[in-house]
Design a protein around this motif. Structure first.
Motif, PDB file in Angstrom:
ATOM      1  N   ALA A 666      -7.644 -63.494 -25.201  1.00  0.00           N
ATOM      2  CA  ALA A 666      -7.057 -62.384 -25.959  1.00  0.00           C
ATOM      3  C   ALA A 666      -6.141 -61.567 -25.049  1.00  0.00           C
ATOM      4  N   THR A 685     -13.878 -55.571 -30.792  1.00  0.00           N
ATOM      5  CA  THR A 685     -12.929 -56.454 -31.483  1.00  0.00           C
ATOM      6  C   THR A 685     -11.906 -56.963 -30.490  1.00  0.00           C
ATOM      7  N   ASP A 686     -11.521 -58.280 -30.663  1.00  0.00           N
ATOM      8  CA  ASP A 686     -10.431 -58.817 -29.842  1.00  0.00           C
ATOM      9  C   ASP A 686      -9.504 -59.632 -30.729  1.00  0.00           C
ATOM     10  N   ASN A 687      -8.313 -59.948 -30.209  1.00  0.00           N
ATOM     11  CA  ASN A 687      -7.330 -60.732 -30.970  1.00  0.00           C
ATOM     12  C   ASN A 687      -7.199 -62.138 -30.403  1.00  0.00           C
ATOM     13  N   LYS A 723      -7.735 -65.942 -34.933  1.00  0.00           N
ATOM     14  CA  LYS A 723      -7.557 -64.607 -35.523  1.00  0.00           C
ATOM     15  C   LYS A 723      -8.469 -63.580 -34.873  1.00  0.00           C
ATOM     16  N   GLY A 724      -9.161 -63.944 -33.824  1.00  0.00           N
ATOM     17  CA  GLY A 724      -9.987 -62.994 -33.101  1.00  0.00           C
ATOM     18  C   GLY A 724     -11.419 -62.952 -33.578  1.00  0.00           C
ATOM     19  N   LYS A 726     -14.930 -60.173 -34.194  1.00  0.00           N
ATOM     20  CA  LYS A 726     -15.412 -58.801 -34.310  1.00  0.00           C
ATOM     21  C   LYS A 726     -16.933 -58.835 -34.217  1.00  0.00           C
TER      22      LYS A 726
END
Length: 743
Positions: A666, A685-687, A723-724, A726
């Motif tokens: 990310a 959260t990460d992307n 899409k990451g 969460k």
């Protein structure tokens, strides 16, 4: 006692039924014996026999209703069957005839076709046992005439008489007629099966018709075997065995057929196959104690041993067969057995034994021949007597007719002469008769009037007496009823009082028990909380100790290594050694940095001194300074105070950030911490690329789950490819506050 119980069970079965022939049930002897054969155990039918016989005689000499007539028919059939099936004693032909005749009589009165033909069948079997084969044939032919009118489902009953006729012809050595009647029975079985299958095919139907075909092909095989046409016999026995397997019939039927197949194979010089099949049957017959078929099997094995040239073994089998001969009562097989014994003993030069066996063989063979000859002579004699009686009857009939004609003519003459005198005497007689009848009529009228008056008076007296007696009985019954009612009410009141008392005692005990359970539960919860707190304190102390050890020992060691490396002059080293020296120096510095971070994370000073919020801020600053991923932190106001929660949340955040750095690829990550009502919410959260399948059961996630279990938290993961990811964590503050307060 067992017989009495069985007798009353039969009566109860009858009284509870809804129809006559279908509902009345006696013990199903076929099923009983079949079950015993399947279990390979002998059965003692004495109690069933005694109860059935007692029931029969209790019904025969009384006025019966229709239901009792039906029960009498069934009892007679069962008794005849038991004498036939050798279940009570040796086959008793006279007793079988006695009960078969009773069965025929009562079944004919009730018009029960099935039992009528069973009666004829039992009588035919009985006369066969008595070796009166001609009588057995006559009875079966008589039954077959009645079978000509059978239709529908009753048509199968015709096979009873056809089979018995075929058996009688077989015993009279008229094999051609025997086969004709067996094949007629086979045709009727085919017709009945086709009609039955029109309404559908079931396992029960397949089994029923397979049984009929198996028995019939067995019978045909016996006829061919007696003619020594063993190839034809084997074909029919094999067909019977196929039907036995198709219908999944009982083992006893299969073993008898297998024994006969073995016999045919032995005579067709397929000795090894034949012996294997007969031995298989012998094993079963020994387990079920079937002495008749054991006798026959040992006779066949003796024949096989003789044909194979194993004369000592042949003698062993003949000895075994001889020991069973009396129980089996089969003279034909006895003769075959002594023949093999004679031939084997002669081959072994045991002449005394050979002579004895030869003498017995001749006796048995003569007995069989004499019986057959006697039967044939008796049959011819009976036919001759019938013809003579018919001729004598016709002669007497003609003679009586001539005498009657002459007497009629003489009587006509005398009649004409006496007619006038007779007319005068008749007129006078009629006049006197009328006068006497008139006087008798007057006397009878007077007597009738007097008797009528007397009867009316007597009837009034009887009515008054009966009425008085009825009133007296009614009063007695009323007083008895009132007394019983009073006792019943007293008993009910007493029981009700006891029930209420017990109910109150039970409720009190339940309340006391519930109170004790609550107190004990509270004590256990308190103990659990204390243990948990002690474990958490121990974990905190252990973290501090490990952090100090890492910082003091391993950190000092790495510092010493670094100082030692600084004392080395790289200018005197080769280019490759300088490169190795630079790598070692870099790795030592990285190791020292990692030890400091690990020591700091085990028990961070910021968390101890400044709290969770500032500790997380410091950690984010350090990571953003050294990594390419940009972490952002958002913390709302936190109103709780719980060091255990802070420590675990801090460790979870650190674990999640390490996972993001190592695996997510990310560029941005967000940490959000907030208190919502009575829950603490942590969102990370990460992307990145999302969680891979091989990472879902990693050690890091297991560590996070273990920490959440200690503080009662829950973890929710929402991840999509590219899409990451969460991570959402909920920690209940109320539960943890209760733990703090309890301490």
């Amino acid at each position: 006692m067992k017989n009495t119980a069985l007798y009353f069970s039969i009566i109860l079965t009858l009284l509870c039924s809804n129809s006559y022939a279908q509902s009345v049930r006696l013990p199903n002897l076929n099923d009983t014996f079949k079950a015993a054969d399947l279990a390979r155990k002998p059965i003692n039918a004495d109690s069933i026999f005694a109860a059935t016989k007692g029931l029969f005689y209790s019904l025969e000499y009384k006025n019966r209703n229709k239901r009792e007539d039906t029960l009498l028919v069934l009892a007679a059939e069962r008794l005849a069957y038991m004498y036939y099936n050798n279940r009570v004693d040796r086959k008793n032909a006279d007793s079988m005839i006695h009960y078969a005749e009773r069965l025929l009589k009562y079944a004919t009165n009730m018009q029960y076709n099935a039992h009528i033909f069973k009666a004829y069948d039992y009588m035919g079997i009985a006369y066969t046992i008595k070796t009166d084969y001609q009588k057995a044939l006559d009875i079966s032919l008589e039954a077959n005439k009645k079978a000509e009118h059978l239709k529908g489902t009753d048509l199968i009953l015709a096979t009873y008489s056809l089979t018995r006729i075929a058996s009688s012809y077989q015993l009279l050595r008229d094999y051609e007629n025997s086969l004709i009647y067996h094949k007629k029975a086979l045709d009727i079985i085919g017709i009945c099966q086709a009609n039955d299958f029109k309404t559908g095919t079931t396992k029960e139907k397949i089994s029923k018709w397979a049984l009929n075909y198996a028995y019939k092909y067995d019978d045909i095989g016996v006829v061919y075997a007696e003619q020594k046409q063993y190839a034809e016999a084997l074909k029919n026995y094999q067909k019977a065995l196929d039907y036995i397997h198709e219908g999944k019939l009982s083992t006893s039927i299969e073993m008898v057929t297998l024994m006969e197949i073995g016999r045919c194979q032995i005579h067709l010089n397929r000795i090894e196959e034949g012996v294997a099949n007969v031995k298989k049957a012998v094993k079963y017959f020994e387990e079920t104690n079937n002495r008749f078929y054991l006798f026959a099997s040992f006779t066949y094995l003796a024949k096989a041993a003789y044909l194979s040239g194993d004369y000592p073994l042949a003698l062993q089998y003949t000895t075994k067969s001889e020991s069973l001969a009396q129980a089996a009562m089969a003279i034909k097989h006895e003769a075959d057995n002594y023949e093999v014994q004679y031939l084997s003993a002669k081959k072994l030069q045991k002449y005394d034994l050979a002579l004895n066996a030869y003498e017995r063989y001749n006796i048995m063979n003569d007995s069989v021949s004499n019986r057959r000859k006697l039967t044939q002579v008796l049959g011819l004699q009976k036919k001759l007597e019938t013809e003579r009686a018919k001729a004598e009857f016709e002669r007497q009939e003609l003679l009586q007719k001539a005498i009657i004609d002459s007497s009629l003519r003489a009587n006509e003459i005398l009649l004409l002469k006496s007619r006038n005198a007779e007319a005068e005497r008749l007129a006078l007689f009629e006049k006197n008769e009328r006068d006497q009848l008139a006087r008798k009529l007057q006397i009878e009228q007077l007597k009738t009037s007097s008797e009528k008056t007397r009867l009316l008076q007597q009837n009034r007296i009887n009515n008054l007496s009966a009425e008085a007696e009825r009133k007296q009985q009614t009063q007695q019954f009323l007083w008895i009823g009132l007394g019983l009612l009073g006792l019943l009410l007293l008993s009910l009141a007493w029981n009700f009082r006891n029930i209420q008392k017990r109910k109150k005692e039970t409720e009190l005990l339940n309340e006391q028990l519930e109170q004790k359970v609550k107190e004990r539960t509270a004590e256990l919860q308190k103990s659990y909380d204390e243990i948990k707190e002690a474990m958490q304190r121990g974990q905190t102390i252990e973290r501090k100790r490990m952090a100090a050890d890492l910082h003091d020992n391993l950190g000092s060691l790495l510092t010493a290594i670094n100082i030692s490396l600084d004392n080395i002059s790289p200018e005197h080293l080769s280019e490759r050694e300088q490169q190795i020296y630079a790598n070692i120096l870099s790795m030592t510095e990285n190791a020292y940095s990692e030890v400091r971070i690990l020591s700091h994370n085990l028990m961070p000073e910021e968390l101890e001194k400044e709290g969770l919020k500032n500790a997380l801020k410091r950690m984010i600053q350090k990571i953003n300074h050294n990594q390419r991923i940009c972490f952002s932190l958002t913390i709302n106001e936190l109103a709780y105070f719980n060091k255990n929660i802070d420590l675990n949340i801090y460790a979870i955040c650190l674990e999640l950030m390490q996972n993001i750095i190592k695996h997510s690829k990310a560029t941005e990550a967000t940490i959000y911490l907030s208190q919502k009502g009575k829950d603490l919410v942590l969102e990370v959260t990460d992307n990145g690329r999302g969680i891979q399948e091989n990472q879902q059961k990693g050690i890091g996630l297991k560590n996070i789950q273990g920490r959440l279990e200690t503080i009662g938290g829950e973890l929710f993961i929402n991840s999509e490819k590219d899409k990451g990811t969460k991570f959402t964590i909920l920690v209940p503050l109320v539960q943890n506050e209760m733990l703090v307060n309890s301490r």
